[in-house]
Design an enzyme around this catalytic site. Structure first.
Site, PDB file in Angstrom:
ATOM      1  N   GLU A  27       1.598  -1.076   0.303  1.00  0.00           N
ATOM      2  CA  GLU A  27       0.100  -0.554   0.077  1.00  0.00           C
ATOM      3  C   GLU A  27       0.873   0.926  -0.321  1.00  0.00           C
ATOM      4  O   GLU A  27       1.962   1.251   0.945  1.00  0.00           O
ATOM      5  CB  GLU A  27      -0.587  -0.260   1.098  1.00  0.00           C
ATOM      6  CG  GLU A  27      -1.735   1.387   1.348  1.00  0.00           C
ATOM      7  CD  GLU A  27      -2.710   0.931   3.147  1.00  0.00           C
ATOM      8  OE1 GLU A  27      -2.385   0.098   3.293  1.00  0.00           O
ATOM      9  OE2 GLU A  27      -3.378   2.219   2.971  1.00  0.00           O
ATOM     10  N   ASN A  72      -6.476   1.333   3.033  1.00  0.00           N
ATOM     11  CA  ASN A  72      -6.897   2.530   3.381  1.00  0.00           C
ATOM     12  C   ASN A  72      -6.610   3.990   2.209  1.00  0.00           C
ATOM     13  O   ASN A  72      -7.294   5.289   2.366  1.00  0.00           O
ATOM     14  CB  ASN A  72      -7.128   3.124   4.591  1.00  0.00           C
ATOM     15  CG  ASN A  72      -7.681   2.504   5.661  1.00  0.00           C
ATOM     16  OD1 ASN A  72      -8.296   1.520   5.475  1.00  0.00           O
ATOM     17  ND2 ASN A  72      -7.281   2.441   6.986  1.00  0.00           N
ATOM     18  N   ASN A 172     -12.391  -0.811  -0.331  1.00  0.00           N
ATOM     19  CA  ASN A 172     -11.416  -0.987   0.544  1.00  0.00           C
ATOM     20  C   ASN A 172     -12.217  -0.924   2.112  1.00  0.00           C
ATOM     21  O   ASN A 172     -12.259  -0.054   2.124  1.00  0.00           O
ATOM     22  CB  ASN A 172      -9.950  -0.974   0.602  1.00  0.00           C
ATOM     23  CG  ASN A 172      -8.960  -1.053   2.063  1.00  0.00           C
ATOM     24  OD1 ASN A 172      -9.370  -1.714   2.025  1.00  0.00           O
ATOM     25  ND2 ASN A 172      -9.448  -0.541   2.915  1.00  0.00           N
ATOM     26  N   GLU A 173     -12.134  -2.131   3.223  1.00  0.00           N
ATOM     27  CA  GLU A 173     -12.786  -2.120   3.851  1.00  0.00           C
ATOM     28  C   GLU A 173     -14.021  -0.944   3.994  1.00  0.00           C
ATOM     29  O   GLU A 173     -13.679  -0.102   5.009  1.00  0.00           O
ATOM     30  CB  GLU A 173     -11.326  -1.441   4.994  1.00  0.00           C
ATOM     31  CG  GLU A 173     -10.419  -2.871   5.278  1.00  0.00           C
ATOM     32  CD  GLU A 173      -9.733  -2.995   6.248  1.00  0.00           C
ATOM     33  OE1 GLU A 173      -9.844  -1.702   6.855  1.00  0.00           O
ATOM     34  OE2 GLU A 173      -9.160  -3.625   6.341  1.00  0.00           O
ATOM     35  N   TYR A 244      -6.405  -8.557  11.491  1.00  0.00           N
ATOM     36  CA  TYR A 244      -5.029  -8.517  12.258  1.00  0.00           C
ATOM     37  C   TYR A 244      -5.054  -8.961  13.707  1.00  0.00           C
ATOM     38  O   TYR A 244      -5.990  -8.797  14.377  1.00  0.00           O
ATOM     39  CB  TYR A 244      -4.918  -7.184  11.838  1.00  0.00           C
ATOM     40  CG  TYR A 244      -4.059  -6.425  10.870  1.00  0.00           C
ATOM     41  CD1 TYR A 244      -3.108  -7.126  10.065  1.00  0.00           C
ATOM     42  CD2 TYR A 244      -5.007  -5.988   9.885  1.00  0.00           C
ATOM     43  CE1 TYR A 244      -2.546  -6.220   8.872  1.00  0.00           C
ATOM     44  CE2 TYR A 244      -4.829  -5.196   8.994  1.00  0.00           C
ATOM     45  CZ  TYR A 244      -3.842  -5.669   8.664  1.00  0.00           C
ATOM     46  OH  TYR A 244      -3.593  -5.369   6.944  1.00  0.00           O
ATOM     47  N   GLU A 292      -5.851  -9.028   3.073  1.00  0.00           N
ATOM     48  CA  GLU A 292      -5.301  -8.339   4.512  1.00  0.00           C
ATOM     49  C   GLU A 292      -5.344  -9.472   6.013  1.00  0.00           C
ATOM     50  O   GLU A 292      -6.219  -9.569   6.488  1.00  0.00           O
ATOM     51  CB  GLU A 292      -5.982  -7.625   4.781  1.00  0.00           C
ATOM     52  CG  GLU A 292      -5.779  -6.273   3.835  1.00  0.00           C
ATOM     53  CD  GLU A 292      -5.694  -5.071   4.048  1.00  0.00           C
ATOM     54  OE1 GLU A 292      -5.281  -4.387   5.457  1.00  0.00           O
ATOM     55  OE2 GLU A 292      -6.457  -3.766   2.633  1.00  0.00           O
ATOM     56  N   GLN A 346       1.551  -6.341   5.733  1.00  0.00           N
ATOM     57  CA  GLN A 346       2.094  -6.520   3.802  1.00  0.00           C
ATOM     58  C   GLN A 346       3.281  -6.668   3.887  1.00  0.00           C
ATOM     59  O   GLN A 346       3.889  -7.268   4.698  1.00  0.00           O
ATOM     60  CB  GLN A 346       2.167  -4.510   3.539  1.00  0.00           C
ATOM     61  CG  GLN A 346       0.038  -3.952   3.920  1.00  0.00           C
ATOM     62  CD  GLN A 346       0.416  -2.185   3.910  1.00  0.00           C
ATOM     63  OE1 GLN A 346       1.155  -1.877   2.555  1.00  0.00           O
ATOM     64  NE2 GLN A 346      -0.475  -2.063   4.313  1.00  0.00           N
TER      65      GLN A 346
HETATM   66  O1  AHR Z   1      -2.482  -2.932   6.305  1.00  0.00           O
HETATM   67  C1  AHR Z   1      -3.187  -1.175   6.754  1.00  0.00           C
HETATM   68  C2  AHR Z   1      -4.016  -1.198   6.864  1.00  0.00           C
HETATM   69  O2  AHR Z   1      -4.930  -1.984   7.481  1.00  0.00           O
HETATM   70  C3  AHR Z   1      -4.752  -0.996   5.232  1.00  0.00           C
HETATM   71  O3  AHR Z   1      -4.598  -0.127   4.969  1.00  0.00           O
HETATM   72  C4  AHR Z   1      -6.292  -1.027   5.558  1.00  0.00           C
HETATM   73  O4  AHR Z   1      -7.149  -1.826   5.418  1.00  0.00           O
HETATM   74  C5  AHR Z   1      -6.102  -1.825   7.241  1.00  0.00           C
HETATM   75  O5  AHR Z   1      -6.951  -1.408   8.455  1.00  0.00           O
END
Ligand code: AHR
Length: 501
Positions: A27, A72, A172-173, A244, A292, A346
């Site tokens: 990103e 994001n 995205n999200e 995450y 992700e 990432q």
């Molecule tokens: O990977 C970091 C961020 O985590 C990304 O921009 C977003 O999609 C997620 O919240």
């Protein structure tokens, strides 16, 4: 010593291993692009400005796809800023990470970088502040051969051949209130469906990924997913999942049981897809794009204070993080019938196993599980039946001590096993019993372990947490391996057909 058994039968295939579950994500965030994959003028970079040492390490993951440009970031960017002569590209305030975006690296550079690495681009379009027309024009720019305004602009920008991008993320999200252009599920669903219709109208060969929930903690978790699936069903091929993992309370027994929660989350997605498919009486298959995933909680600093390429989210990874990463990958194999794409988030500098300095690169503990899975998981993912101890998993309650996944490659008879001993205190003797084949040898056996679960590689000592060898004993149709507490082992067995069977 505690003991566990893994029962395998190579007939019990879940689904072929889709190599796209070993994909990545980069990103425009912090030093992921600038100083990460792109650093013109650096002696370590090639003539395009691509860091050669980074490319070499990324090759170790054999990633079939890399998702780009966000995250994001994508929800407030304009792809048209990123193409054409570099000197004429505008500097913009970047909304998501409060940084300055110079736009010196954009769509064409990314595709060139993918070709240099040997991977394929997976492109996200802006469905936050962006219009669906812009998304359609990006497909036109990338995928049409020429003879139209935007495809001719690509050619004029030095790319005669189409970029031929197959996979497209519809934003995205978009369920996240922090996302630029965030809207309720039904509004996003209409927008995503209209974008997909337009984009597929321009290139009918593409596939689309609709935004699912961005985490199990969202109040709209699964309700959002049901709504977008109901509305977008005919126009999409995948729904995204993001996760995450964190050990904020230093509850390591709970953290090491993450695989249980990852399994449950994937099963939620499979259930909502099945539910909507049932409502629609549809035979269409929609799969999960887990685009992700990672461990992320130590460096969540996301305010660039209007700098270019600020140091943001540069997480340091230790052994326990690597053991959680191994469990993500095992969970994807256990759900190979529903998860077809997954991207580690990432790949450089930002929440990444690879960190760069101007003149050096650091490989963190979390690099190795993905390298081992991508190298060894071949053929079909197969069922694993585990008998073994149940341990106290802190805030998770109880969990099996052993996390296991396996694959079988019919072409060479290789059976690969991925085993995590979650216990912080007890060694685990693991007996692998193969019901339908003989084990003729051990092709490889690697182990990640350190007596300190918080041990991490440093710039000064880069070899603190990395795989070593582990002994595997074989006897007929069984193999045994001892896993220290805690650890991750990747074992590949050579097997032959059982004549007496
Ligand atoms: O990977 C970091 C961020 O985590 C990304 O921009 C977003 O999609 C997620 O919240």
């Amino acid at each position: 010593m505690q003991q566990a058994s893994v029962h395998l039968d190579t007939h019990f295939a879940i689904a072929p291993v889709d190599p796209r579950i070993f994909s990545g994500f980069v990103e425009h965030l912090g030093r992921a692009v600038y100083e990460g994959i792109y650093d013109p003028g650096n002696p370590l970079s090639d003539r395009h400005g691509f860091r050669k040492d980074v490319i070499e390490k990324l090759r170790g993951w054999r990633m079939p796809l890399v998702r780009y440009p966000g995250g994001n970031y994508v929800s407030a960017c304009d792809w048209k800023d990123t193409v054409g002569p570099a000197a004429q590209r505008p500097r913009r305030p970047e909304f998501a990470w409060r940084s300055i975006e110079t736009n010196q690296f954009g769509v064409d550079e990314f595709v060139d970088w993918c070709r240099a690495l040997g991977t394929a681009p997976m492109m996200a379009v802006n469905l936050g502040t962006g219009a669906i027309g812009d998304a359609g024009q990006l497909v036109e720019y990338c995928n049409l051969p020429g003879g139209t305004h935007w495809s001719d602009r690509r050619k004029a920008n030095g790319h005669a051949d189409p970029h031929a991008i197959k996979l497209w993320c519809l934003g995205n999200e978009m369920d996240g209130p922090w996302q630029a252009g965030h809207v309720p599920a039904d509004v996003y669903a209409h927008r995503a469906a209209q974008a997909a219709i337009l984009m597929k109208g321009i290139d009918k060969s593409i596939e689309t990924v609709v935004c699912g929930s961005c985490g199990t903690g969202m109040s709209t978790y699964m309700a959002w997913d049901r709504t977008v699936l109901e509305y977008c069903w005919p126009y999409i091929d995948y729904i995204s999942a993001h996760r995450y993992s964190a050990n904020r309370d230093n509850d390591t027994p709970k953290f090491l049981a993450e695989g249980v929660a990852i399994d449950a989350m994937i099963e939620d997605y499979a259930a909502v897809i099945g539910y909507v498919g049932g409502l629609k009486k549809s035979k269409k298959k929609i799969y999960i794009s887990f685009d992700e995933w990672n461990v992320w909680y130590k460096d969540t600093h996301g305010d660039g204070n209007w700098a270019t390429a600020p140091h943001l989210c540069e997480e340091v990874y230790n052994l326990e993080d690597a053991l959680v990463c191994a469990q993500y990958l095992s969970s994807f194999l256990r759900h190979a019938d529903s998860v077809k794409i997954a991207c580690i988030a990432q790949i450089v500098n930002v929440i990444s196993p690879i960190l760069t300095k101007k003149d050096a690169l650091l490989i963190q503990s979390t690099y190795y599980p993905l390298e081992m899975f991508a190298r060894l998981a071949q053929g079909d993912a197969i069922e694993t039946r585990v008998d073994g101890p149940i341990i106290n998993a802190g805030g998770m309650g109880e969990a099996p001590a052993l996390d296991a996944s396996a694959t079988f490659n019919e072409t060479d008879g290789a059976v690969s096993l991925f085993l995590v001993n979650r216990s912080l205190t007890d060694e685990l003797l693991v007996k692998v019993a193969l019901a339908d084949r003989n084990i003729s040898g051990v092709a490889g056996a690697e182990l990640m372990h350190h007596k300190d679960v918080k041990a991490a590689n440093t710039w000064e000592n880069q070899n603190i947490v990395k795989p070593g060898h582990v002994t595997v004993n074989i006897d007929g149709a069984t193999a045994t391996v001892t896993l220290p507490a805690p650890s991750f082992a990747a074992v590949q067995l050579k097997t032959t057909e059982r004549k007496d069977g």
